[in-house]
Enzyme design. Sequence first.
Site, PDB file in Angstrom:
ATOM      1  N   CYS A 261       0.890  -1.177   0.000  1.00 38.41           N
ATOM      2  CA  CYS A 261       0.000   0.000   0.000  1.00 38.41           C
ATOM      3  C   CYS A 261       0.918   1.214   0.000  1.00 38.41           C
ATOM      4  O   CYS A 261       1.046   1.917   1.006  1.00 38.41           O
ATOM      5  CB  CYS A 261      -0.930  -0.016   1.204  1.00 38.41           C
ATOM      6  SG  CYS A 261      -1.904  -1.531   1.384  1.00 38.41           S
ATOM      7  N   PRO A 264       1.994   7.602  -0.435  1.00 39.22           N
ATOM      8  CA  PRO A 264       2.703   8.397  -1.440  1.00 39.22           C
ATOM      9  C   PRO A 264       4.174   8.043  -1.645  1.00 39.22           C
ATOM     10  O   PRO A 264       4.872   8.697  -2.391  1.00 39.22           O
ATOM     11  CB  PRO A 264       2.571   9.822  -0.888  1.00 39.22           C
ATOM     12  CG  PRO A 264       2.557   9.627   0.594  1.00 39.22           C
ATOM     13  CD  PRO A 264       1.811   8.352   0.845  1.00 39.22           C
ATOM     14  N   GLY A 266       6.748   7.376   0.852  1.00 39.96           N
ATOM     15  CA  GLY A 266       7.797   7.701   1.821  1.00 39.96           C
ATOM     16  C   GLY A 266       8.548   6.481   2.310  1.00 39.96           C
ATOM     17  O   GLY A 266       9.786   6.476   2.378  1.00 39.96           O
ATOM     18  N   ASP A 284      -0.332   0.146  -5.270  1.00 38.03           N
ATOM     19  CA  ASP A 284      -1.353   0.975  -4.620  1.00 38.03           C
ATOM     20  C   ASP A 284      -2.620   0.934  -5.464  1.00 38.03           C
ATOM     21  O   ASP A 284      -2.550   0.838  -6.701  1.00 38.03           O
ATOM     22  CB  ASP A 284      -0.888   2.422  -4.450  1.00 38.03           C
ATOM     23  CG  ASP A 284      -1.696   3.157  -3.392  1.00 38.03           C
ATOM     24  OD1 ASP A 284      -1.283   3.140  -2.217  1.00 38.03           O
ATOM     25  OD2 ASP A 284      -2.756   3.740  -3.735  1.00 38.03           O
ATOM     26  N   CYS A 382      -1.123   3.487  11.242  1.00 39.06           N
ATOM     27  CA  CYS A 382      -0.960   4.724  12.017  1.00 39.06           C
ATOM     28  C   CYS A 382      -2.189   4.886  12.915  1.00 39.06           C
ATOM     29  O   CYS A 382      -2.787   5.954  12.999  1.00 39.06           O
ATOM     30  CB  CYS A 382      -0.736   5.940  11.124  1.00 39.06           C
ATOM     31  SG  CYS A 382      -1.992   6.205   9.852  1.00 39.06           S
TER      32      CYS A 382
END
Length: 447
Positions: A261, A264, A266, A284, A382
């Site tokens: 996944c 963006p 990082g 993604d 997160c």
Amino acid sequence: MSNKQNHLPDNVPTRKIALNILLEVLQQGQSLSSLKHLTDKLEPRDGAFVRMLSFGVLRFYQQLQALLKPLMKKPLKAKDLDIQLTMLIGLFQLMHTRVPDYAVVDAAVKQVRKSRKKWAANMVNAVLRNFIRQQQALVDGLKTDEAKFAHPQWIIDRLKQDWPQNWAALLEANLSPAPMTLRINLQRSNVADYLNALQNECELTAEQLVNIPAALILSEARDVRQLPGFSQGWFSVQDAGAQLAAQILQPAAGDIILDACAAPGGKTAHLYELQPDIKLTALDVSEQRLQRVEENGQRLGFKPQLIAADAADVDSWWDGKAFDKILLDVPCSASGVIRRHPDIKQLRRADDIQALVELQREILLKSWPLLKPGGRLLYATCSLFKAENQQQIEWFLENTQDAELIEIPAGGLPQTHIETSGAGVQLFPSSFSHDGFYYALLGKKAG
């Protein structure tokens, strides 16, 4: 209450942009991240001011609403949400910035007078002036947890249930703006040289974190265009907690890796920065978001294989070649990054969690067969909610015979604001440190 921020009085156009952002979030359900284009072309100072207003109102939204209510003779109609938000912006500035009271009131009244709702100018003036006179009594009179902690009740209840010793501290941490953290690209620079560049070119200082060697937390946020080496790929902006993913997975030369996944990008980039000699597939579901991965790769100097597909729909994209390592940064409630994305409190709903748990479980189950025997899969969120984290991994281990939990060495983890007693590792958000993340490292038994 947060520390007050020193900002000079603003002009009506910047307030109008902030108001439009708030309307997009609250009326249209747009995220703050999707609205970045509204500030991208502003001067850095003006963009920072707009973000301070829009983020600040959303950060304290439930509390500001509770403070406004007794100041109103009767509630405004839904079509007048813009007037309500103008007053909430004013309340936020009066409570959390050093702009003089008279300037806050004057700016709000001027904004209303320039709109098509001039009838509301006197009301806005009266409400804000009354708040100035009654502020302490109104704050002291806040009764509910929702008003005191500025969070929806369902989030408060879930944190109380999951973290009975920590819930209040977690809610308080969410009310402080997150610091700006850089990840130094160790393929193109090093931490010592970049600290010198910050000091010499920007008169900025930064703090290093124990056990997160590429992370630098800036003493104050700056537009990336004002920092040395952005276009040359010397650094990326990434929270220190997010930087743990690549550290824990430990890419080795020759590894075939799946970032399932990825956008963006990082964590994708960090894997390459730690070990450029890898073969990485960045997957993604969003083709548009994958463009960000490609752009980051061009700037930082890496080129993964990009695939736009649903990670759970394995047959549509997998070529049958197993991976040495898989990074599974699954969709989640994002309850650990509320301080960085305060719109989450308005956009996320209690009944979203079960749907997310089911999606995470599906992705995890579908990804596991793609891992080689002896390989490692890092499950990451997160989130602060145990249903998405510890309980998810405990269920998976109970139902997957060839899976085992691998202990993450303490030497590669932060020393504070961390919980390691359950399955995996839970990071809690903390001021001038990392956001809230969860990691569980799983190994596939050989044979």
